[in-house]
Design an enzyme around this catalytic site. Sequence first.
Site, PDB file in Angstrom:
ATOM      1  N   HIS A  30      88.592   6.428  66.661  1.00 35.06           N
ATOM      2  CA  HIS A  30      87.995   7.076  65.488  1.00 35.06           C
ATOM      3  C   HIS A  30      88.490   6.367  64.236  1.00 35.06           C
ATOM      4  CE1 HIS A  30      86.936  11.075  67.486  1.00 35.06           C
ATOM      5  NE2 HIS A  30      87.778  10.571  68.368  1.00 35.06           N
ATOM      6  N   ARG A  57      78.240   6.272  63.810  1.00 33.28           N
ATOM      7  CA  ARG A  57      78.770   7.418  63.071  1.00 33.28           C
ATOM      8  C   ARG A  57      78.927   8.618  63.991  1.00 33.28           C
ATOM      9  NH1 ARG A  57      78.822   5.859  57.924  1.00 33.28           N
ATOM     10  NH2 ARG A  57      77.218   4.363  57.288  1.00 33.28           N
ATOM     11  N   ASP A  58      80.054   9.313  63.820  1.00 27.36           N
ATOM     12  CA  ASP A  58      80.291  10.531  64.586  1.00 27.36           C
ATOM     13  C   ASP A  58      79.269  11.585  64.174  1.00 27.36           C
ATOM     14  OD1 ASP A  58      83.088  11.707  66.155  1.00 27.36           O
ATOM     15  OD2 ASP A  58      81.601  13.148  65.429  1.00 27.36           O
ATOM     16  N   ILE A  59      78.759  12.303  65.168  1.00 30.37           N
ATOM     17  CA  ILE A  59      77.717  13.300  64.905  1.00 30.37           C
ATOM     18  C   ILE A  59      78.287  14.535  64.196  1.00 30.37           C
ATOM     19  CG2 ILE A  59      77.860  14.657  67.055  1.00 30.37           C
ATOM     20  CD1 ILE A  59      74.777  14.336  67.266  1.00 30.37           C
ATOM     21  N   ASN A  97      92.163   9.754  70.805  1.00 29.62           N
ATOM     22  CA  ASN A  97      92.559  10.959  71.518  1.00 29.62           C
ATOM     23  C   ASN A  97      92.608  10.657  73.009  1.00 29.62           C
ATOM     24  OD1 ASN A  97      92.545  12.444  69.107  1.00 29.62           O
ATOM     25  ND2 ASN A  97      90.359  12.858  69.288  1.00 29.62           N
ATOM     26  N   HIS A 139      87.668   5.577  72.998  1.00 29.69           N
ATOM     27  CA  HIS A 139      87.078   5.215  71.716  1.00 29.69           C
ATOM     28  C   HIS A 139      88.110   5.400  70.617  1.00 29.69           C
ATOM     29  CE1 HIS A 139      86.252   9.396  72.764  1.00 29.69           C
ATOM     30  NE2 HIS A 139      86.476   9.677  71.487  1.00 29.69           N
ATOM     31  N   VAL A 176      85.083  13.099  75.169  1.00 28.86           N
ATOM     32  CA  VAL A 176      84.192  12.124  75.813  1.00 28.86           C
ATOM     33  C   VAL A 176      85.075  11.109  76.523  1.00 28.86           C
ATOM     34  CG1 VAL A 176      82.389  10.398  75.487  1.00 28.86           C
ATOM     35  CG2 VAL A 176      82.407  12.460  74.055  1.00 28.86           C
TER      36      VAL A 176
HETATM   37  P1  AMP Z   1      86.963  12.787  71.267  1.00 27.83           P
HETATM   38  O1  AMP Z   1      87.004  14.266  71.038  1.00 27.83           O
HETATM   39  O2  AMP Z   1      88.131  12.025  70.770  1.00 27.83           O
HETATM   40  O3  AMP Z   1      86.622  12.473  72.719  1.00 27.83           O
HETATM   41  O4  AMP Z   1      85.763  12.262  70.380  1.00 27.83           O
HETATM   42  C1  AMP Z   1      84.422  12.419  70.737  1.00 27.83           C
HETATM   43  C2  AMP Z   1      83.639  12.400  69.463  1.00 27.83           C
HETATM   44  O5  AMP Z   1      82.285  12.162  69.798  1.00 27.83           O
HETATM   45  C3  AMP Z   1      83.666  13.727  68.687  1.00 27.83           C
HETATM   46  O6  AMP Z   1      84.225  13.493  67.397  1.00 27.83           O
HETATM   47  C4  AMP Z   1      82.193  14.134  68.627  1.00 27.83           C
HETATM   48  O7  AMP Z   1      81.841  14.716  67.387  1.00 27.83           O
HETATM   49  C5  AMP Z   1      81.483  12.819  68.848  1.00 27.83           C
HETATM   50  N1  AMP Z   1      80.148  12.901  69.398  1.00 27.83           N
HETATM   51  C6  AMP Z   1      79.697  13.723  70.383  1.00 27.83           C
HETATM   52  N2  AMP Z   1      78.411  13.487  70.634  1.00 27.83           N
HETATM   53  C7  AMP Z   1      78.015  12.491  69.795  1.00 27.83           C
HETATM   54  C8  AMP Z   1      76.786  11.808  69.576  1.00 27.83           C
HETATM   55  N3  AMP Z   1      75.675  12.074  70.273  1.00 27.83           N
HETATM   56  N4  AMP Z   1      76.756  10.843  68.621  1.00 27.83           N
HETATM   57  C9  AMP Z   1      77.853  10.566  67.898  1.00 27.83           C
HETATM   58  N5  AMP Z   1      79.055  11.163  68.071  1.00 27.83           N
HETATM   59  C10 AMP Z   1      79.125  12.116  69.000  1.00 27.83           C
END
Ligand code: AMP
Length: 116
Positions: free
Chosen positions: A103, A30-32, A88, A101, A97
Amino acid sequence: MADDTLFHKIIRREIPADVVYEDDHMIAFRDIAPQAPVHVLFVPKDTIPTLDAAQPSQAELIGRLALAAAEYARQQGLAEDGYRVVMNCNDHGGQTVYQMHLHLLAGAPLGRFGAA
Ligand code: AMP
């Protein structure tokens, strides 16, 4: 280091995550900071920094991510109402990140998307 992102640490269980699915190829958690009632990230275990960096030999893996998201949505009863999958890529795509990945966003009608 390309193989030491936050998501690599989650894959290695060095930092916690709410993992909903894992197999030999990927992990999903799950996204944080969820952007929808259901927001799950599907992350390959192989290092692929961005979609732009993906190779033809990784086509099957990318397909696996999409099918795993669809299967998860189906299992959770989200498929009929519908959902969105997003990757993205790089700065203008909003990538933060740099381990590729997918979403999965679901659980409510989602607005249109585009430039902010
Ligand atoms: P992106 O912006 O497409 O690179 O997506 C990165 C996603 O990672 C964002 O939606 C963040 O909210 C999510 N994220 C960042 N840190 C964590 C974490 N520790 N656990 C889960 N999701 C995270």
